[in-house]
Design a protein around this motif. Structure first.
Motif, mmCIF file in Angstrom:
data_model
loop_
_atom_site.group_PDB
_atom_site.id
_atom_site.type_symbol
_atom_site.label_atom_id
_atom_site.label_comp_id
_atom_site.label_asym_id
_atom_site.label_seq_id
_atom_site.Cartn_x
_atom_site.Cartn_y
_atom_site.Cartn_z
ATOM 1 N N MET A 213 3.142 6.795 -12.828
ATOM 2 C CA MET A 213 3.024 8.060 -12.105
ATOM 3 C C MET A 213 2.794 7.810 -10.618
ATOM 4 S SD MET A 213 3.590 10.711 -13.863
ATOM 5 C CE MET A 213 2.949 11.873 -12.693
ATOM 6 N N GLN A 214 1.944 6.849 -10.315
ATOM 7 C CA GLN A 214 1.668 6.562 -8.912
ATOM 8 C C GLN A 214 2.911 6.032 -8.212
ATOM 9 O OE1 GLN A 214 -1.493 7.234 -7.445
ATOM 10 N NE2 GLN A 214 -0.106 7.091 -5.691
ATOM 11 N N ARG A 215 3.669 5.218 -8.917
ATOM 12 C CA ARG A 215 4.908 4.675 -8.355
ATOM 13 C C ARG A 215 5.908 5.791 -8.052
ATOM 14 N NH1 ARG A 215 9.616 3.310 -11.010
ATOM 15 N NH2 ARG A 215 10.946 1.717 -10.073
ATOM 16 N N VAL A 216 6.076 6.704 -8.994
ATOM 17 C CA VAL A 216 6.991 7.834 -8.783
ATOM 18 C C VAL A 216 6.524 8.682 -7.606
ATOM 19 C CG1 VAL A 216 7.881 9.978 -9.794
ATOM 20 C CG2 VAL A 216 7.757 7.904 -11.186
ATOM 21 N N ALA A 217 5.217 8.951 -7.547
ATOM 22 C CA ALA A 217 4.669 9.771 -6.472
ATOM 23 C C ALA A 217 4.843 9.099 -5.113
ATOM 24 C CB ALA A 217 3.194 10.058 -6.734
ATOM 25 N N ASP A 218 4.585 7.791 -5.056
ATOM 26 C CA ASP A 218 4.724 7.071 -3.789
ATOM 27 C C ASP A 218 6.155 7.122 -3.284
ATOM 28 O OD1 ASP A 218 2.052 6.432 -3.843
ATOM 29 O OD2 ASP A 218 2.340 4.396 -4.601
ATOM 30 N N ARG A 219 7.099 6.935 -4.181
ATOM 31 C CA ARG A 219 8.506 6.926 -3.778
ATOM 32 C C ARG A 219 8.992 8.311 -3.368
ATOM 33 N NH1 ARG A 219 11.918 2.688 -7.582
ATOM 34 N NH2 ARG A 219 10.762 0.820 -6.971
ATOM 35 N N ALA A 220 8.378 9.346 -3.933
ATOM 36 C CA ALA A 220 8.804 10.717 -3.628
ATOM 37 C C ALA A 220 8.006 11.330 -2.477
ATOM 38 C CB ALA A 220 8.668 11.596 -4.875
ATOM 39 N N GLY A 221 7.014 10.593 -1.963
ATOM 40 C CA GLY A 221 6.193 11.129 -0.889
ATOM 41 C C GLY A 221 5.309 12.272 -1.342
ATOM 42 N N LEU B 214 -3.728 13.266 -7.159
ATOM 43 C CA LEU B 214 -4.993 12.671 -7.571
ATOM 44 C C LEU B 214 -4.968 12.489 -9.077
ATOM 45 C CD1 LEU B 214 -7.372 14.954 -5.480
ATOM 46 C CD2 LEU B 214 -7.137 12.487 -5.158
ATOM 47 N N HIS B 215 -5.278 11.293 -9.538
ATOM 48 C CA HIS B 215 -5.431 11.064 -10.967
ATOM 49 C C HIS B 215 -6.792 11.622 -11.392
ATOM 50 C CE1 HIS B 215 -1.953 8.227 -11.269
ATOM 51 N NE2 HIS B 215 -2.205 8.160 -9.978
ATOM 52 N N VAL B 216 -6.803 12.372 -12.484
ATOM 53 C CA VAL B 216 -8.043 12.998 -12.948
ATOM 54 C C VAL B 216 -8.246 12.713 -14.430
ATOM 55 C CG1 VAL B 216 -8.033 14.838 -11.209
ATOM 56 C CG2 VAL B 216 -6.847 15.197 -13.379
ATOM 57 N N LYS B 217 -9.528 12.735 -14.822
ATOM 58 C CA LYS B 217 -9.957 12.521 -16.216
ATOM 59 C C LYS B 217 -9.601 11.107 -16.692
ATOM 60 C CE LYS B 217 -7.923 16.367 -17.718
ATOM 61 N NZ LYS B 217 -7.560 17.479 -18.620
ATOM 62 N N GLU C 152 -11.113 8.595 -3.442
ATOM 63 C CA GLU C 152 -11.394 7.168 -3.526
ATOM 64 C C GLU C 152 -10.208 6.487 -4.187
ATOM 65 O OE1 GLU C 152 -15.009 6.770 -5.709
ATOM 66 O OE2 GLU C 152 -16.211 7.912 -4.251
ATOM 67 N N ALA C 153 -10.202 5.170 -4.162
ATOM 68 C CA ALA C 153 -9.140 4.406 -4.828
ATOM 69 C C ALA C 153 -9.712 3.759 -6.080
ATOM 70 C CB ALA C 153 -8.572 3.342 -3.897
ATOM 71 N N ALA C 154 -8.999 3.885 -7.181
ATOM 72 C CA ALA C 154 -9.390 3.237 -8.434
ATOM 73 C C ALA C 154 -8.222 2.397 -8.927
ATOM 74 C CB ALA C 154 -9.760 4.287 -9.484
ATOM 75 N N HIS D 174 -3.680 -1.930 -12.992
ATOM 76 C CA HIS D 174 -3.478 -2.913 -11.916
ATOM 77 C C HIS D 174 -2.842 -2.327 -10.669
ATOM 78 C CE1 HIS D 174 -4.533 -5.927 -14.920
ATOM 79 N NE2 HIS D 174 -3.612 -5.406 -15.710
ATOM 80 N N ARG D 175 -2.952 -1.006 -10.506
ATOM 81 C CA ARG D 175 -2.360 -0.375 -9.325
ATOM 82 C C ARG D 175 -3.390 0.541 -8.674
ATOM 83 N NH1 ARG D 175 3.173 0.332 -8.133
ATOM 84 N NH2 ARG D 175 3.496 1.739 -6.360
ATOM 85 N N PRO D 176 -3.577 0.452 -7.344
ATOM 86 C CA PRO D 176 -4.517 1.366 -6.681
ATOM 87 C C PRO D 176 -4.019 2.810 -6.795
ATOM 88 C CG PRO D 176 -3.926 -0.480 -5.248
ATOM 89 C CD PRO D 176 -2.976 -0.507 -6.398
ATOM 90 N N CYS D 177 -4.888 3.680 -7.303
ATOM 91 C CA CYS D 177 -4.536 5.084 -7.485
ATOM 92 C C CYS D 177 -5.601 5.951 -6.831
ATOM 93 C CB CYS D 177 -4.447 5.437 -8.970
ATOM 94 S SG CYS D 177 -3.158 4.549 -9.867
ATOM 95 N N ALA D 178 -5.182 7.077 -6.260
ATOM 96 C CA ALA D 178 -6.122 8.011 -5.646
ATOM 97 C C ALA D 178 -6.807 8.838 -6.721
ATOM 98 C CB ALA D 178 -5.390 8.917 -4.660
#
Length: 264
Positions: free
Chosen positions: A1-9, A13-16, A106-108, A112-116
Motif C-alpha cells: 500500500m505504501q509503495r502504491v501511495a508513494d508512486r501515485a503521490g 496514514l496506516h491505522v490500526k 510518525e514513521a513505523a 520492512h518499509r517506513p510507513c506514516a
C-alpha cells in the motif's frame, strides 16, 4: 500500500493493526486486511492507482459501512484493503481531521518499509473509537495501556476534533455526554443490544439539520445490493432484490409494531 501511495503521490496514514505501537496492544495482533486513512483530496487518485495495480472494488463507501467512511478492495494475491476517506467519531470535517493527524505523524516500520502512522494520541483515539462501534465486543485496549500523560493528550486531541462522544463511548464514560448531538448514535454502537430500528433512529437523531435527516431516511429502506450479493455468492436477480426489499419493509414494520405495542 505504501509503495502504491508513494508512486501515485498520495498522502495516507496506516491505522490500526501493526500501525499501532506494540505497547498499546495486549497481544500480538494478527491482521486480515490493511486499513489506511487517505487525504480526502487524494481518495480518487488512490483508488485509481490501486485498480491499476490489480485491486478491484469490493464494496464502495456508501455500501461498505453505516458511516460511509471506508471502501473495501480485494486482490487475487494480496490482502483486502480498507480505504478510509474519514474516521467515524470526529464531527469536524474530514480534511481538518487528516491535516491534524498528518501534522503529528510518525514513521513505523511495517513489512520492512517506513510507513506514516498517527502519533501515539492519534493511534489511541483511532483504536478506542473503533472499539466504541463494536457493540461491546471489543475492548479499548490501547486506552488500558496508556499512562496518565498520554490519556490527557488523547482527550485533548478528541476535544480538538470534536470526537469526545465517540471516545467516551469507548472508555465507558458515555453517560457524561447525554446532551451531545451524536449521543444516540454512539449509545447504539457501543451497546450490545439494539436492532435496525434503533440504529436508524439513532442515525436520524444524530444527523445535523433537516436535510441530513431526510438523507438518512432515504437510505434506510433500500436493499444493499452488495450485501445481498455477498450472501447469495453471486449478483442478485431482479426478483430476489424485490423479495429482499419486501422482507426488509416487513421486518421494519414488525419491529416498530413490537416497540409501539410494548409502550402501550
Amino acid at each position: 500500500m505504501q509503495r502504491v501511495a508513494d508512486r501515485a503521490g498520495v498522502d495516507l496514514l496506516h491505522v490500526k493493526g501493526p500501525a499501532t505501537a506494540e505497547f498499546l496492544r495486549a497481544n500480538r495482533h494478527r491482521s486480515s486486511d490493511v486499513d489506511v486513512l487517505v487525504r480526502p483530496g487524494h481518495v480518487e487518485r488512490l483508488l485509481a492507482a490501486l485498480q491499476e495495480n490489480g485491486w478491484a472494488l469490493f464494496t464502495d463507501f456508501e455500501e461498505g459501512s453505516p458511516f460511509g467512511h471506508a471502501a473495501n478492495l480485494r486482490h487475487a494475491t494480496w490482502s483486502f484493503v480498507d480505504v478510509h476517506r474519514h474516521l467515524p467519531g470526529p464531527l469536524v470535517d474530514a480534511e481538518t481531521v487528516f491535516d491534524r493527524l498528518w501534522r503529528d505523524r510518525e514513521a513505523a516500520l511495517i513489512a520492512h518499509r517506513p510507513c506514516a502512522v498517527p502519533s501515539l494520541p492519534g493511534q489511541v483515539l483511532v483504536q478506542v473509537t473503533h472499539a466504541a462501534r463494536s457493540h461491546a465486543s471489543e475492548r479499548a485496549e490501547a486506552w488500558d495501556h496508556c499512562d496518565d500523560d498520554l490519556r490527557r493528550k488523547v482527550r485533548a486531541l478528541a476535544d480538538e476534533l470534536a470526537a469526545g462522544t465517540a471516545l467516551a463511548a469507548g472508555i465507558g464514560e458515555l453517560a457524561r455526554h447525554r446532551d451531545a448531538p451524536d449521543f444516540a448514535l454512539w449509545r447504539f454502537w457501543s451497546s450490545p443490544d439494539g436492532d435496525r430500528v434503533d440504529e436508524w433512529m439513532a442515525r436520524i437523531r444524530s444527523a445535523s439539520g433537516v436535510r441530513a435527516k431526510l438523507a438518512v431516511l432515504r437510505r434506510a429502506l433500500p436493499v444493499n445490493r452488495t450485501h445481498l450479493a455477498l450472501r447469495l455468492g453471486r449478483e442478485p436477480r431482479h426478483g430476489e432484490v424485490l423479495r429482499e426489499q419486501f422482507a426488509r419493509i416487513q421486518l421494519a414494520l414488525a419491529q416498530l409494531g413490537r416497540r409501539w405495542g410494548g409502550r402501550r
